[in-house]
Motif scaffolding. Structure first.
Motif, short mmCIF file in Angstrom:
data_model
loop_
_atom_site.label_atom_id
_atom_site.label_comp_id
_atom_site.label_asym_id
_atom_site.label_seq_id
_atom_site.Cartn_x
_atom_site.Cartn_y
_atom_site.Cartn_z
N LEU A 1 -27.04 33.14 6.82
CA LEU A 1 -27.21 31.71 7.08
C LEU A 1 -27.98 31.04 5.97
N GLU B 1 -38.02 29.12 4.35
CA GLU B 1 -38.46 28.31 5.50
C GLU B 1 -39.87 28.73 5.92
N TYR B 2 -40.17 30.01 5.75
CA TYR B 2 -41.51 30.48 6.13
C TYR B 2 -42.08 31.41 5.06
N ARG C 1 -29.52 40.73 5.19
CA ARG C 1 -28.38 40.52 6.09
C ARG C 1 -27.07 40.33 5.35
N ALA D 1 -30.92 28.15 5.50
CA ALA D 1 -31.91 27.30 6.16
C ALA D 1 -32.32 26.20 5.19
N MET E 1 -36.44 28.22 14.83
CA MET E 1 -35.41 28.67 15.79
C MET E 1 -34.66 29.80 15.09
N PHE E 2 -35.02 31.01 15.38
CA PHE E 2 -34.47 32.15 14.66
C PHE E 2 -33.06 32.47 15.14
N GLN E 3 -32.13 32.51 14.22
CA GLN E 3 -30.73 32.82 14.51
C GLN E 3 -30.55 34.33 14.33
N1 LIG Z 1 -33.93 30.02 11.36
C1 LIG Z 1 -33.66 31.20 10.82
N2 LIG Z 1 -33.05 32.17 11.55
C2 LIG Z 1 -32.79 33.38 11.00
N3 LIG Z 1 -33.14 33.72 9.76
C3 LIG Z 1 -33.77 32.79 9.02
N4 LIG Z 1 -34.20 32.82 7.76
C4 LIG Z 1 -34.77 31.63 7.50
N5 LIG Z 1 -34.70 30.80 8.54
C5 LIG Z 1 -34.06 31.51 9.52
#
Ligand SMILES: Nc1ncnc2[nH]cnc12
Ligand SMILES: O=P(O)(O)OC[C@H]1O[C@H](OP(=O)(O)OP(=O)(O)O)[C@H](O)[C@@H]1O
Length: 185
Positions: free
Chosen positions: A169, A144-145, A107, A171, A68-70
């Motif tokens: 953020l 996360e990825y 960011r 994660a 779920m990209f923020q």
């Molecule tokens: N869920 C997420 N949204 C935005 N940036 C990220 N970087 C790692 N996970 C993320």
């Protein structure tokens, strides 16, 4: 309003338990900064959080299924929400004798410099590999990825500095942990 993105490290690391004992020199007021982490830990106590939360777009399955990209680019399109975001961090940290804002690429480069200027701190970029021209120290970390590596100029932080790490953020916390290890080094 979207559901707040949970940032478990923010409260424990940044707000309540600065790990200064783990990292004596330079003193690291650890710092986490996750915009949304602040929302998660502070709930709706500040009316500005509602606008900030609403301004962050959530894109499912980006960059891969299950994430779920923020997306904070939509926050940047809302000058009031962007201003409020910076103001809230400045209000929180301006009286904490912070001498360095360490911004995590990419960011953290958006939110870090205005906070640094407002509190009168130096800005130190924590960069992706092979971007800094001087001598660097580096840390690998998991995401996360995927995995990545972070670099910082040797000498950017001096003994006695008190650093605040800024990013958009948390994660897994891998990036923040790498930043803290680098600053401690
Ligand atoms: N869920 C997420 N949204 C935005 N940036 C990220 N970087 C790692 N996970 C993320
Ligand atoms: O808590 P973590 O699992 O470590 O993830 C958080 C990190 O992931 C994102 O950056 P990303 O590595 O995607 O780089 P970018 O800002 O250059 O897109 C985000 O801006 C944080 O730096």
């Amino acid at each position: 309003m979207q559901a707040p993105f949970i940032s478990p490290l923010h409260t424990t690391v940044a707000a309540t338990t600065p790990p200064t004992a783990l990292l004596p020199l330079p003193r690291v007021l650890a710092a986490a900064v996750a915009l949304v982490g602040m929302m998660a830990s502070e709930g709706g106590e500040d009316h500005r959080l509602t606008r900030i939360a609403s301004a962050i777009r959530v894109i499912p399955d980006f960059p891969k299924p299950g994430i779920m990209f923020q997306d904070i680019t939509t926050l940047l399109l809302d000058p009031k929400a962007f201003r409020d975001t910076i103001d809230m961090f400045v209000e929180r940290y301006r009286d904490q004798e912070i001498t360095i804002i360490a911004g995590v690429e990419a960011r953290g480069f958006i939110f870090g410099p205005p906070i640094a200027l407002a509190i009168g701190a130096k800005f130190v970029p924590m960069r992706k590999p092979k971007k800094l021209p001087g001598e660097v120290i580096s840390e690998e970390y998991s995401l996360e990825y995927g995995t990545d590596r972070m670099e910082m100029h040797v000498g950017a932080v001096q003994p006695g500095d008190r650093a605040l790490v800024i990013d958009d953020l948390i994660a897994t916390g891998g990036t923040l942990s790498a930043a803290i290890r680098l600053l401690g080094t």
